[in-house]
Design a protein around this motif. Structure first.
Motif, PDB file in Angstrom:
ATOM      1  N   UNK A  75      76.505 129.311  46.040  1.00 12.51           N
ATOM      2  CA  UNK A  75      77.509 128.901  45.061  1.00 12.51           C
ATOM      3  C   UNK A  75      77.556 129.785  43.830  1.00 12.51           C
ATOM      4  N   UNK A  76      77.074 130.997  43.906  1.00  9.14           N
ATOM      5  CA  UNK A  76      77.101 131.886  42.749  1.00  9.14           C
ATOM      6  C   UNK A  76      75.803 131.841  41.973  1.00  9.14           C
ATOM      7  N   UNK A  77      75.785 132.569  40.906  1.00 11.35           N
ATOM      8  CA  UNK A  77      74.576 132.729  40.097  1.00 11.35           C
ATOM      9  C   UNK A  77      74.545 131.715  38.956  1.00 11.35           C
ATOM     10  N   UNK A  78      73.366 131.197  38.659  1.00  8.37           N
ATOM     11  CA  UNK A  78      73.166 130.317  37.511  1.00  8.37           C
ATOM     12  C   UNK A  78      72.768 131.186  36.328  1.00  8.37           C
ATOM     13  N   UNK A  79      73.468 131.026  35.212  1.00  7.70           N
ATOM     14  CA  UNK A  79      73.162 131.769  33.997  1.00  7.70           C
ATOM     15  C   UNK A  79      72.359 130.892  33.048  1.00  7.70           C
ATOM     16  N   UNK A  80      71.378 131.479  32.402  1.00  8.89           N
ATOM     17  CA  UNK A  80      70.617 130.799  31.347  1.00  8.89           C
ATOM     18  C   UNK A  80      70.952 131.515  30.054  1.00  8.89           C
ATOM     19  N   UNK A  81      71.413 130.753  29.083  1.00 10.57           N
ATOM     20  CA  UNK A  81      71.853 131.324  27.807  1.00 10.57           C
ATOM     21  C   UNK A  81      71.254 130.557  26.636  1.00 10.57           C
ATOM     22  N   UNK A  82      71.268 131.204  25.501  1.00  3.80           N
ATOM     23  CA  UNK A  82      70.832 130.566  24.263  1.00  3.80           C
ATOM     24  C   UNK A  82      72.037 129.840  23.657  1.00  3.80           C
ATOM     25  N   UNK A  83      71.846 128.594  23.290  1.00  4.03           N
ATOM     26  CA  UNK A  83      72.913 127.816  22.668  1.00  4.03           C
ATOM     27  C   UNK A  83      73.283 128.414  21.315  1.00  4.03           C
ATOM     28  N   UNK A  84      74.554 128.427  21.014  1.00  3.66           N
ATOM     29  CA  UNK A  84      74.975 128.924  19.706  1.00  3.66           C
ATOM     30  C   UNK A  84      74.522 127.985  18.590  1.00  3.66           C
ATOM     31  N   UNK A  85      74.149 126.753  18.947  1.00  4.57           N
ATOM     32  CA  UNK A  85      73.644 125.806  17.949  1.00  4.57           C
ATOM     33  C   UNK A  85      72.187 126.088  17.597  1.00  4.57           C
ATOM     34  N   UNK A  93      66.297 128.581  43.911  1.00  9.09           N
ATOM     35  CA  UNK A  93      67.131 127.376  44.038  1.00  9.09           C
ATOM     36  C   UNK A  93      67.546 127.166  45.493  1.00  9.09           C
ATOM     37  N   UNK A  94      67.877 125.942  45.796  1.00 11.25           N
ATOM     38  CA  UNK A  94      68.165 125.574  47.186  1.00 11.25           C
ATOM     39  C   UNK A  94      69.503 126.118  47.675  1.00 11.25           C
ATOM     40  N   UNK A  95      70.540 126.027  46.878  1.00 12.14           N
ATOM     41  CA  UNK A  95      71.877 126.435  47.324  1.00 12.14           C
ATOM     42  C   UNK A  95      72.278 127.749  46.660  1.00 12.14           C
ATOM     43  N   UNK A  96      71.975 128.830  47.323  1.00 10.97           N
ATOM     44  CA  UNK A  96      72.261 130.151  46.762  1.00 10.97           C
ATOM     45  C   UNK A  96      73.682 130.623  47.056  1.00 10.97           C
ATOM     46  N   UNK A 122      54.263 129.431  29.915  1.00 10.27           N
ATOM     47  CA  UNK A 122      55.121 128.289  29.590  1.00 10.27           C
ATOM     48  C   UNK A 122      56.517 128.480  30.177  1.00 10.27           C
ATOM     49  N   UNK A 123      57.025 129.696  30.138  1.00  7.54           N
ATOM     50  CA  UNK A 123      58.358 129.984  30.682  1.00  7.54           C
ATOM     51  C   UNK A 123      58.381 129.837  32.200  1.00  7.54           C
ATOM     52  N   UNK A 124      57.284 130.166  32.855  1.00  5.55           N
ATOM     53  CA  UNK A 124      57.202 129.956  34.306  1.00  5.55           C
ATOM     54  C   UNK A 124      57.314 128.470  34.636  1.00  5.55           C
ATOM     55  N   UNK A 125      56.624 127.646  33.879  1.00  4.35           N
ATOM     56  CA  UNK A 125      56.697 126.191  34.092  1.00  4.35           C
ATOM     57  C   UNK A 125      58.099 125.673  33.793  1.00  4.35           C
ATOM     58  N   UNK A 126      58.703 126.190  32.727  1.00  2.88           N
ATOM     59  CA  UNK A 126      60.075 125.814  32.394  1.00  2.88           C
ATOM     60  C   UNK A 126      61.031 126.218  33.502  1.00  2.88           C
ATOM     61  N   UNK A 127      60.831 127.395  34.061  1.00  2.36           N
ATOM     62  CA  UNK A 127      61.698 127.882  35.139  1.00  2.36           C
ATOM     63  C   UNK A 127      61.601 126.978  36.367  1.00  2.36           C
ATOM     64  N   UNK A 128      60.404 126.511  36.689  1.00  8.01           N
ATOM     65  CA  UNK A 128      60.234 125.596  37.824  1.00  8.01           C
ATOM     66  C   UNK A 128      60.977 124.288  37.557  1.00  8.01           C
ATOM     67  N   UNK A 129      60.821 123.753  36.351  1.00  9.03           N
ATOM     68  CA  UNK A 129      61.500 122.498  36.002  1.00  9.03           C
ATOM     69  C   UNK A 129      63.017 122.664  36.026  1.00  9.03           C
ATOM     70  N   UNK A 130      63.502 123.775  35.499  1.00  9.87           N
ATOM     71  CA  UNK A 130      64.948 124.012  35.500  1.00  9.87           C
ATOM     72  C   UNK A 130      65.477 124.240  36.912  1.00  9.87           C
ATOM     73  N   UNK A 131      64.678 124.855  37.772  1.00 14.97           N
ATOM     74  CA  UNK A 131      65.091 125.035  39.169  1.00 14.97           C
ATOM     75  C   UNK A 131      65.254 123.682  39.843  1.00 14.97           C
ATOM     76  N   UNK A 132      64.353 122.753  39.576  1.00 20.83           N
ATOM     77  CA  UNK A 132      64.495 121.403  40.127  1.00 20.83           C
ATOM     78  C   UNK A 132      65.768 120.736  39.623  1.00 20.83           C
ATOM     79  N   UNK A 133      66.076 120.933  38.353  1.00 14.58           N
ATOM     80  CA  UNK A 133      67.301 120.374  37.789  1.00 14.58           C
ATOM     81  C   UNK A 133      68.531 121.014  38.430  1.00 14.58           C
ATOM     82  N   UNK A 134      68.494 122.320  38.625  1.00 13.06           N
ATOM     83  CA  UNK A 134      69.602 123.024  39.282  1.00 13.06           C
ATOM     84  C   UNK A 134      69.794 122.496  40.699  1.00 13.06           C
ATOM     85  N   UNK A 135      68.709 122.247  41.397  1.00 13.63           N
ATOM     86  CA  UNK A 135      68.806 121.735  42.765  1.00 13.63           C
ATOM     87  C   UNK A 135      69.413 120.332  42.810  1.00 13.63           C
TER      88      UNK A 135
END
Length: 117
Positions: free
Chosen positions: A84-94, A79-82, A34-47
């Motif tokens: 511009x720095x690193x993208x961080x994935x974090x847990x929301x404090x909420x 991701x397509x544009x490497x 499931x996390x692999x699929x999420x990572x693909x979807x988030x990569x598309x969003x990042x792009x």
């Protein structure tokens, strides 16, 4: 639904948080998939949007740190544009209340703009 699949495949009636804490059996492999699929979807969003940080809330707040790190590594490796720095994935404090706070913010924004009167 992931929780339903976890319950069906494992035969256990645990909560999503409890499945995320499992270290043996079928649950870790199902969560990894499931996390692999999420990572693909988030990569598309990042792009498309080029964010610097992605916050996971609601059920995503229960994912183990190893899953968060795997998602982060996948996004940064694919991701397509490497340049511009690193993208961080974090847990929301909420955590699991993120949708509630988001909904309140949407209503408050409309209220302060005068659109609700």
């Amino acid at each position: 639904q992931l929780l339903g699949r976890l319950r069906q495949e494992t035969g256990l009636t645990l909560s999503f948080e409890e499945f995320c804490q499992q270290q043996e059996g079928k649950a870790p492999a199902l969560l990894d998939s499931a996390c692999e699929k999420l990572a693909v979807a988030l990569t598309n969003t990042v792009n498309m949007l080029n964010p610097h940080t992605i916050f996971l809330g609601h059920s995503g707040a229960f994912l183990p740190e190893t899953s968060i790190q795997a998602i982060t590594n996948y996004i940064n490796g694919h991701r397509a544009s490497k340049d511009y720095g690193r993208v961080d994935v974090r847990i929301s404090s909420f955590r699991e209340e993120a949708p509630l706070f988001g909904s309140v913010c949407l209503v408050a924004s409309q209220l302060f703009q005068g659109n609700l009167w």
